[in-house]
Design an enzyme around this catalytic site. Structure first.
Site, PDB file in Angstrom:
ATOM      1  N   ASP A  86       0.825  -1.218   0.000  1.00  0.00           N
ATOM      2  CA  ASP A  86       0.000   0.000   0.000  1.00  0.00           C
ATOM      3  C   ASP A  86       0.853   1.259   0.000  1.00  0.00           C
ATOM      4  O   ASP A  86       2.032   1.246   0.343  1.00  0.00           O
ATOM      5  CB  ASP A  86      -0.956   0.026   1.196  1.00  0.00           C
ATOM      6  N   GLU A 180       0.111  -1.256   5.547  1.00  0.00           N
ATOM      7  CA  GLU A 180       1.119  -0.857   6.536  1.00  0.00           C
ATOM      8  C   GLU A 180       0.877   0.571   6.985  1.00  0.00           C
ATOM      9  O   GLU A 180       1.001   0.882   8.155  1.00  0.00           O
ATOM     10  CB  GLU A 180       2.530  -0.993   5.943  1.00  0.00           C
TER      11      GLU A 180
HETATM   12 ZN   LIG Z   1       6.181   2.604   4.369  1.00  0.00          ZN
END
Ligand SMILES: [Zn+2]
Length: 427
Positions: A86, A180
């Site tokens: 992401d 994350e």
């Molecule tokens: Zn990162």
């Protein structure tokens, strides 16, 4: 001089950078939080298989998992590497990577018409990219260096190892995870996907030589305050104004332990939101500190203030406190090998080490708590999370070289004795 195939790095980075894989906090009950991350996770799984790994996509966690089998008969513990699919909370629609070959070290025009420039005057670190192949966005989106540079660094290392079977290595596990940036990826990681992995690394931001094994300890707290509403004309001795009680609470917080007055090893308490009416008030805050004692003292302070005010106002306050993550140093201080191994690899490659504290948390915090000590290396580039984000092909190449060296060094030290020197304490 390049370590690996710069053309592969450039093409692969641009390919993945173009995919909009932004994560969304508001979708946190979905795994992952955006369909594009599933797509890229499956694509990466296929990519790992094509390179020659055993790989699968874990539907429950959103992780693409790969395993490169060892090619030696030695007993050598498996090692793991993580990077995330992401990208940060910034426009990621229509990402158009721009390649600036043999970068001249001067101002880069991102959008002339709108006056968007990447200027070394604003970002002095750019100077170190002179002569390299610089990749930027067109100034309207982020680029996604964080963490597609990490992904490409890992793929390059794997490709190198499979193309050079003469290089001996132990088992290597790869985790490409989602979400994350919003703190869910590492939390959902299933350690069963990394059987017997003893140590691992995340590849989060920073340039070659950076290394982090200290992060914040983190807690969040919600405080709810109950008021009593009565007609203002008849309120004498009856009304309890929750907003007034809220202000009393806020007044008691330390004035200097706030993010805008904190740096280095300082911790802080940050009030994220405080809203109040006569009827009720709500405060949400976060606590951050590297030092465990100072961290728990801050938690205690919040509990004490609430207790004190409950005495003063007869039980109008309720408190919910939740630990978010813990400093990876709490675990790593007793397992220095994972740090020394990486620093020894830097040394062998002649890369100057730059040990930093990370004023935040990463996937490594959650993975470390699951039993695999996971400090952070780097991914190359800079200006993460915004329109000025950039990467260079050469720094991603350096990352691939470092990862390969760590794998080699791990086998070498398994055979010749591990570097277990105690870690230097920075505070
Ligand atoms: Zn990162």
């Amino acid at each position: 001089m390049s370590f690996y195939d710069l053309d592969f790095i450039e093409k692969t980075f641009i390919h993945y950078a173009k995919e909009n894989t932004r994560s969304y906090e508001e979708n946190h009950d979905q795994v992952p939080t955006s369909p594009s991350q599933v797509k890229m996770g499956k694509e990466l799984t296929k990519h790992l298989q094509d390179i020659g790994l055993d790989a699968y996509y874990n539907e429950k966690t959103g992780f693409a998992i790969g395993h490169l089998k060892k090619n030696v008969s030695d007993e050598v513990t498996p090692i793991g590497f993580f990077s995330h699919i992401d990208t940060a909370d910034f426009n990621a629609e229509n990402i158009r990577p721009q390649v600036h070959r043999n970068y001249d070290g001067k101002r880069v025009v991102l959008d002339e018409k709108e006056g968007i420039y990447l200027d070394p005057k604003d970002f002095p670190a750019l100077a170190s990219c002179k002569g390299e192949t610089l990749i930027t966005s067109d100034g309207h989106t982020l680029l996604g260096t964080d963490d597609k540079a990490g992904i490409v660094g890992i793929l390059s290392m794997l490709k190198y190892l499979t193309e050079h079977p003469e290089i001996e290595h132990g088992d290597i596990y790869i985790g490409f995870g989602p979400d994350e940036e919003i703190g869910y990826g590492g939390r959902r990681f299933d350690a069963n996907d990394f059987p017997n992995v003893e140590l691992a690394y995340t590849l989060e931001n920073g340039r070659p030589g950076d290394f982090e094994y200290e992060t914040f300890n983190a807690t969040e707290a919600q405080i709810h305050i109950r008021g009593t509403v009565v007609h203002p004309g008849e309120a004498y001795g009856l009304m309890v104004n929750a907003a007034t009680l809220m202000n009393d609470f806020l007044d008691r917080l330390p004035k200097d332990e706030v993010p805008e007055k904190s740096k280095g090893y300082d911790g802080f308490i940050l009030v994220l939101n405080a809203t109040g009416s006569v009827d009720h008030a709500d405060i949400s805050l976060i606590i951050r500190d590297f030092d465990w004692n100072k961290f728990t003292a801050k938690e205690q302070l919040i509990k004490d203030i609430v207790a004190e005010l409950n005495k003063k106002y007869s039980d109008r306050f309720s408190l919910k406190m939740r630990r978010q993550y813990e400093n990876i140093y709490n675990v790593i201080k007793d397992q220095p090998y994972v740090v020394n191994l990486a620093l020894d690899a830097y040394k062998k490659l002649g890369i100057k080490q730059n040990i930093q504290t990370f004023r935040g948390g990463t996937d490594g915090n959650f993975i470390t708590q699951k039993g695999i000590p996971t400090p952070n290396l780097f991914n190359g580039g800079g200006n993460y999370h915004g329109r000025y984000e950039y990467a260079t092909v050469e720094q991603i190449d350096k990352l691939a070289e470092v990862l390969t060296e760590i794998v080699k060094e791990h086998l070498y030290q398994t055979r010749n004795g591990r570097d277990e020197a105690p870690l230097k304490k920075y505070w």
